[in-house]
Design an enzyme around this catalytic site. Sequence first.
Site, PDB file in Angstrom:
ATOM      1  N   ARG A   1       0.816  -1.213   0.000  1.00 53.91           N
ATOM      2  CA  ARG A   1       0.000   0.000   0.000  1.00 53.91           C
ATOM      3  C   ARG A   1       0.850   1.264   0.000  1.00 53.91           C
ATOM      4  NH1 ARG A   1      -4.302   2.388   4.485  1.00 53.91           N
ATOM      5  NH2 ARG A   1      -5.702   3.395   2.983  1.00 53.91           N
TER       6      ARG A   1
ATOM      7  N   SER B   1      -7.048   7.236  -0.691  1.00 51.70           N
ATOM      8  CA  SER B   1      -6.897   5.785  -0.703  1.00 51.70           C
ATOM      9  C   SER B   1      -7.906   5.266   0.308  1.00 51.70           C
ATOM     10  CB  SER B   1      -5.473   5.373  -0.297  1.00 51.70           C
ATOM     11  OG  SER B   1      -5.372   3.966  -0.195  1.00 51.70           O
ATOM     12  N   SER B   2      -8.883   4.513  -0.181  1.00 52.98           N
ATOM     13  CA  SER B   2     -10.002   4.110   0.673  1.00 52.98           C
ATOM     14  C   SER B   2      -9.564   3.145   1.761  1.00 52.98           C
ATOM     15  CB  SER B   2     -11.100   3.448  -0.173  1.00 52.98           C
ATOM     16  OG  SER B   2     -11.596   4.340  -1.139  1.00 52.98           O
ATOM     17  N   MET B   3     -10.415   2.995   2.755  1.00 54.16           N
ATOM     18  CA  MET B   3     -10.202   2.038   3.832  1.00 54.16           C
ATOM     19  C   MET B   3     -10.101   0.636   3.223  1.00 54.16           C
ATOM     20  SD  MET B   3     -12.688   1.777   7.124  1.00 54.16           S
ATOM     21  CE  MET B   3     -12.337   0.717   8.531  1.00 54.16           C
ATOM     22  N   PRO B   4      -8.995  -0.082   3.393  1.00 58.98           N
ATOM     23  CA  PRO B   4      -8.830  -1.376   2.723  1.00 58.98           C
ATOM     24  C   PRO B   4      -9.960  -2.373   2.962  1.00 58.98           C
ATOM     25  CG  PRO B   4      -6.726  -0.640   3.574  1.00 58.98           C
ATOM     26  CD  PRO B   4      -7.750   0.331   4.087  1.00 58.98           C
TER      27      PRO B   4
END
Length: 368
Positions: free
Chosen positions: A30, A82-85
Amino acid sequence: MAGQRHLVECLGGKNAVPREWRHTVASVDRALFIPDVFEGGDFGVEPEAWTQVVYSDVPVVTQVNDGRETPKGAFRLSTSSSSMPSIMLDMLGLLEVRDGDTVLEIGTGTGYNAAWLSHRLGDRNVFSVEVDATVAALARQNLEQAGFRPTVVVGDGCHGYAGGAPYRRIICTCTVREIPRAWPAQCPSGRIVTPWGSNFFSGSFATLDVVNGEARGGFSGRPAFMWDRSHRAGAGRISELYHQEEGAKSTTDIAPQNVIQDAPAFFTSLTVTDAWYRWCDAGDDSGEATLWLFSDDRQSWATVEYLPDATTYEVEQYGPRALWAEVRAAFLGWHELGKPERSRFGLSVDGDGQRVWLDDPHNVIGRP
């Protein structure tokens, strides 16, 4: 990649990683998709704090106010991230991709989700559209650094991307008010997953199966995604929207917190599509709070004052619209229908547009 192992362990502890995505999540770092400076983080100043955030199951805001220079103290609207995984994995679970599927992603962002798709399906099967040219260029750099080369194009995601059609899957990483007709047309026999809603309640995934260009499906989840830029509406600080005007006063016997619970708020959002709310606690131990309602055009507002143990609540409404009256009417309409849960509603999209129905596609509730 010790940090990446930490993220994998964190997601695994939440049972958030579907079996078919485990290798991908573990393999794609990430950190390659996060800039050195983001909202609340600066690698050059606090590298350990930066690393902790990047490898945690949290969203990382990478752009505000569409990249425009923002004066100190001004309202900062998050416009890329970057979205919450774990939420990304929720969406991918709903998408149900299979080996060999071609996928169109709406909203490239940092490129992290496109990297997952490329790792799983191969670069040639992944297409991604990003409206912001600067964001798209950075995403391409991030993807190349990570060893992926999917097709990333700059454009309005509401038009899809005809260059890679037909697709088996379309995934949208921003919230839309309506399903663009281009999507079922470019995915005539497959599945579409997108955050969907209106300003009053946008916390739903719409998962639609498409047959012969007509899409039908339902709602689930509790996502919180940024808006598609062409669908974006009201936002801001209360101090920017309320200027000590005096509105019409009345009372209500409906506790204000009841109208913003998931099921009634979802139903209200089908008719009150151009207004939004904010719940403000008093900030002390009194338990008091205020429900604020604002119209997207900033011309109308309303407040409902909550007091613990009260049976009636003070209402004030200002502007050409009586916002509390609109919300109250929708809330009572939801009661008249037997207080249906969101899971009982469905969404259909065809040549006549989109419509929401309850229990049966013929029982149309509205065309939000």
